[in-house]
Design a protein around this motif. Structure first.
Motif, PDB file in Angstrom:
ATOM      1  N   PHE A  57      65.499  96.851  24.016  1.00  0.00           N
ATOM      2  CA  PHE A  57      66.163  97.901  23.245  1.00  0.00           C
ATOM      3  C   PHE A  57      66.618  97.352  21.895  1.00  0.00           C
ATOM      4  N   LYS A  58      67.273  96.178  21.888  1.00  0.00           N
ATOM      5  CA  LYS A  58      67.755  95.577  20.643  1.00  0.00           C
ATOM      6  C   LYS A  58      66.598  95.285  19.688  1.00  0.00           C
ATOM      7  N   ALA A  59      65.487  94.808  20.213  1.00  0.00           N
ATOM      8  CA  ALA A  59      64.320  94.538  19.369  1.00  0.00           C
ATOM      9  C   ALA A  59      63.787  95.831  18.754  1.00  0.00           C
ATOM     10  N   ARG A  60      63.728  96.877  19.543  1.00  0.00           N
ATOM     11  CA  ARG A  60      63.252  98.171  19.032  1.00  0.00           C
ATOM     12  C   ARG A  60      64.224  98.736  18.002  1.00  0.00           C
ATOM     13  N   LEU A  61      65.519  98.545  18.227  1.00  0.00           N
ATOM     14  CA  LEU A  61      66.522  99.009  17.278  1.00  0.00           C
ATOM     15  C   LEU A  61      66.396  98.256  15.959  1.00  0.00           C
ATOM     16  N   GLN A  62      66.203  96.959  16.017  1.00  0.00           N
ATOM     17  CA  GLN A  62      66.019  96.182  14.792  1.00  0.00           C
ATOM     18  C   GLN A  62      64.798  96.665  14.025  1.00  0.00           C
ATOM     19  N   ALA A  63      63.720  96.965  14.727  1.00  0.00           N
ATOM     20  CA  ALA A  63      62.520  97.484  14.070  1.00  0.00           C
ATOM     21  C   ALA A  63      62.799  98.834  13.416  1.00  0.00           C
ATOM     22  N   ALA A  64      63.537  99.686  14.099  1.00  0.00           N
ATOM     23  CA  ALA A  64      63.870 101.003  13.542  1.00  0.00           C
ATOM     24  C   ALA A  64      64.744 100.851  12.300  1.00  0.00           C
ATOM     25  N   GLU A  65      65.707  99.945  12.348  1.00  0.00           N
ATOM     26  CA  GLU A  65      66.602  99.742  11.212  1.00  0.00           C
ATOM     27  C   GLU A  65      65.873  99.129  10.018  1.00  0.00           C
ATOM     28  N   ALA A  66      64.854  98.335  10.296  1.00  0.00           N
ATOM     29  CA  ALA A  66      64.088  97.696   9.224  1.00  0.00           C
ATOM     30  C   ALA A  66      63.031  98.623   8.649  1.00  0.00           C
ATOM     31  N   GLY A  67      62.866  99.793   9.253  1.00  0.00           N
ATOM     32  CA  GLY A  67      61.854 100.725   8.795  1.00  0.00           C
ATOM     33  C   GLY A  67      60.473 100.372   9.293  1.00  0.00           C
TER      34      GLY A  67
END
Length: 109
Positions: A57-67
């Protein structure tokens, strides 16, 4: 007005309300997400509660935040994990986190 299709009556009406997306004006999406994520991170950053699921989840969130997430943004990611967050917050008996999550659900999902 355009002509109605053959066999169908003409419908004459005016939109009484503005476009539905305008109803989202004034909702603090970022603030609501930030509060829920703060609660969530308190638990999933703790080794006692973290696991491979929350690491992903954290990895996916980081990807979402980075665009970098082409399919998922932060709001969609939170929306698709809401039941897991409810379980986690209920396990911790965290009424404030549950209330903030409910606000996010009602206002933003």
């Amino acid at each position: 007005m355009d002509q109605p299709a053959a066999g169908f009556p003409a419908l004459h009406f005016e939109l009484e309300q503005p476009d539905r997306y305008l109803t989202f004006q004034g909702i603090d999406f970022e603030g609501n997400m930030r509060r829920v994520l703060a609660h969530l991170y308190r638990y999933i950053e703790d080794p006692a509660h973290g696991n491979a699921f929350w690491d992903r989840f954290k990895a996916r969130l980081q990807a979402a935040e980075a665009g970098a997430a082409t399919i998922c943004d932060k709001l969609l990611l939170l929306h698709s994990h809401v039941y897991y967050m409810v379980d986690l917050f209920e396990e911790q008996e965290d009424e404030i986190a549950l209330a903030d999550l409910k606000t996010l659900e009602e206002e933003c999902f």
